[in-house]
Design a protein around this motif. Structure first.
Motif, short mmCIF file in Angstrom:
data_model
loop_
_atom_site.label_atom_id
_atom_site.label_comp_id
_atom_site.label_asym_id
_atom_site.label_seq_id
_atom_site.Cartn_x
_atom_site.Cartn_y
_atom_site.Cartn_z
N UNK A 167 0.71 -1.23 -0.18
CA UNK A 167 0.21 0.05 -0.04
C UNK A 167 0.34 1.10 -0.22
N UNK A 168 0.91 2.03 -1.63
CA UNK A 168 1.76 3.06 -1.08
C UNK A 168 0.53 4.16 -1.23
N UNK A 228 9.37 5.02 -8.94
CA UNK A 228 10.32 3.24 -9.95
C UNK A 228 9.59 3.13 -8.41
N UNK A 229 8.86 3.41 -7.40
CA UNK A 229 8.85 1.84 -6.10
C UNK A 229 7.67 1.66 -7.48
N UNK A 230 6.56 1.56 -7.11
CA UNK A 230 5.45 1.73 -8.43
C UNK A 230 5.25 0.74 -9.30
N UNK A 231 6.55 1.79 -9.71
CA UNK A 231 6.13 0.47 -11.33
C UNK A 231 6.95 -0.55 -10.59
N UNK A 272 3.12 -7.81 -8.81
CA UNK A 272 3.06 -8.00 -6.96
C UNK A 272 1.29 -7.07 -6.58
N UNK A 273 0.82 -7.19 -5.70
CA UNK A 273 -0.46 -6.51 -4.91
C UNK A 273 -0.36 -5.18 -4.69
N UNK A 274 -0.65 -4.42 -5.40
CA UNK A 274 0.15 -3.11 -4.69
C UNK A 274 -1.72 -1.79 -4.78
N UNK A 275 -1.72 -1.37 -4.14
CA UNK A 275 -2.91 -0.77 -4.12
C UNK A 275 -2.33 0.51 -3.58
N UNK A 276 -3.56 1.65 -3.03
CA UNK A 276 -3.10 3.31 -3.08
C UNK A 276 -3.66 3.58 -2.22
N UNK A 298 14.73 0.92 -7.81
CA UNK A 298 13.24 0.52 -7.49
C UNK A 298 13.19 -0.70 -7.15
N UNK A 299 13.70 -1.51 -8.32
CA UNK A 299 13.36 -3.27 -8.07
C UNK A 299 14.92 -3.96 -7.17
N UNK A 300 15.95 -3.58 -6.48
CA UNK A 300 17.28 -4.01 -5.71
C UNK A 300 16.36 -3.81 -4.60
N UNK A 301 15.87 -2.69 -4.46
CA UNK A 301 15.35 -2.13 -3.17
C UNK A 301 14.09 -3.19 -2.70
#
Length: 449
Positions: A12-13, A27-30, A37-41, A437-440
């Motif tokens: 959840x961003x 970039x983290x959202x992308x 992955x399951x991503x929500x705002x 972002x992917x590495x993080x």
């Protein structure tokens, strides 16, 4: 408490009214979206959602808007400490917005937690990504992380908290720092460079440059949705005050007179902070305002020591009244141009001490073998030569002890190493890199499994 990563983990961003935060977290959202992955705002308010609703960057994501009552029953709900609201209170004062009452603040805090618990079910892990603890919302997430095993919180910072996202340009001289890709976290404007608005007169082109279409869009939307945000309270008033403050800063900066310093006597340096910012609102909330602190410092120093005041470059014009009060009411103070080079002042043999709340100029001081005293909780060691002071009662004794100390040869390298470690996590934002972002994300998941 950190949850265990499983396939049924949702990210959840939280997006707010700050274009800077929303752009830097992109970039983290992308990275999350491309990895399926399951991503929500989670929008901070209706206004935040409306500002960005037509932004193509955010069209692929589902989201909720935080909706809570301003006042509700507070039975059996423990109250948070007052510092939880320090950033909001300082912003409301700066924006000249009427502050809500303590009951309303308490209710908002508890209701935010209840909202999150209601909308994010316990049969799934939830990772909330938001700014480093800086607002009541972020502190509510910290609380939830401690009491719920399925909730974790990643706090990141696009701002200088305190100085974490800036590495002074001079640090890049070291090959060891270069190898860590430290350039990624260097700000575009160095601390010693005068901001662009300081070098311009109040002219038509400058004002038109500030009055952008996006700013008008936010202002118009605030007429309808401006009272839906706890952080902004009344967004219309806040946006108008932003503009008024900018105009006043441009005007007042022309009225400030700086001292021509002939440094032939012992002195200490006190760099001022920009306000409001987390380095003082949160990471030094127990420290009095700078004028009051300087009054105490003056009494704790030998009378033959001058205090060199260096204004913050980004606060030129904003601190006009503070500088006038310092000059009129605190003897033995000299106010230098904010563009004055740090090295020149610190290398002088008459410079005996650097005193600060949380300024990263403390690192410059140690580099030049000048002892430092700081009152906040910045990313600095607590040693005899770089001393954190928690009480002003025996401040004169603390100053004497630190001033007479010697900065070891390796102190700067050790301090720099710790500082770099604090900064590395923010390289994700500085170059807006999808790879970073992917590495993080991968490092985070490996760390909590």
């Amino acid at each position: 408490m950190i949850c265990n990563m499983r396939k049924d983990t949702g990210y959840v961003i939280i997006l707010n009214h700050s274009p800077e935060w929303n752009s830097l977290v992109e970039p983290l959202m992308k990275a999350l979206y491309k990895s399926d992955k399951n991503i929500q705002i989670l929008w901070e308010s209706n206004l935040a959602k409306k500002i960005f609703k037509n932004d193509k960057r955010f069209n692929n994501y589902k989201g909720e808007v935080i909706k809570v009552d301003r006042v509700s029953s507070l039975e059996e709900e423990s109250a948070p400490q007052g510092y939880v609201f320090s950033a909001e209170v300082d912003r409301w004062n700066n924006w000249r917005i009427k502050k809500p009452g303590v009951i309303e603040m308490h209710a908002y805090y508890n209701n935010v937690k209840n909202f999150i618990l209601k909308h994010y079910q316990e049969n799934k892990n939830w990772v909330f990504i938001y700014e480093k603890p800086s607002t009541a919302l972020s502190f509510a997430l910290l609380d939830l992380q401690e009491i719920k095993t399925n909730i974790s919180y990643i706090g990141l910072s696009p701002a200088r908290i305190p100085g974490f996202t800036e590495i002074h340009t001079s640090f890049l001289d070291k090959e060891r720092v270069k190898s860590k890709n430290t350039k990624k976290v260097v700000r575009g404007v160095s601390e010693n460079k005068t901001p662009e608005y300081v070098t311009h007169s109040v002219d038509r082109s400058k004002l038109l440059g500030y009055l952008t279409l996006n700013k008008f869009k936010r202002l118009f939307l605030s007429f309808k949705y401006g009272k839906t945000s706890f952080q902004l309270q009344n967004a219309t008033t806040a946006y108008l005050v932003f503009f008024i403050n900018r105009i006043l800063r441009i005007i007042k900066k022309r009225l400030i007179q700086y001292d021509k310093v002939s440094i032939n006597s012992k002195y200490v340096i006190f760099p001022l902070h920009y306000h409001p910012e987390a380095s003082t609102s949160l990471y030094a909330w127990w420290v009095p305002d700078e004028f009051s602190l300087l009054t105490i410092i003056r009494r704790a120093l030998p009378i033959d020591f001058q205090i060199i005041i260096k204004p913050h470059p980004d606060a030129i014009g904003q601190d006009y009244q503070l500088l006038n009060n310092i000059r009129k009411k605190i003897p033995g103070t000299l106010i230098v141009n904010p563009n004055t080079n740090n090295e020149a002042m610190l290398k002088n043999e008459n410079c005996k001490l650097l005193i600060t709340i949380n300024s990263t100029m403390a690192l410059d001081a140690i580099k030049n073998k000048v002892p430092s005293v700081y009152f906040g909780s910045g990313p600095f060691p607590n040693t005899q030569y770089c001393k954190q002071v928690n009480s002003t009662k025996d401040l004169h004794k603390e100053f004497q002890a630190v001033t007479s100390s010697t900065v070891p040869e390796k102190a700067y390298d050790e301090m720099l190493e710790d500082y770099i470690g604090s900064c590395e996590i923010f390289s994700l934002y500085a170059d807006n890199s999808l790879n970073n972002a992917v590495d993080f994300l991968n490092n985070y998941e490996r760390g909590v499994q």
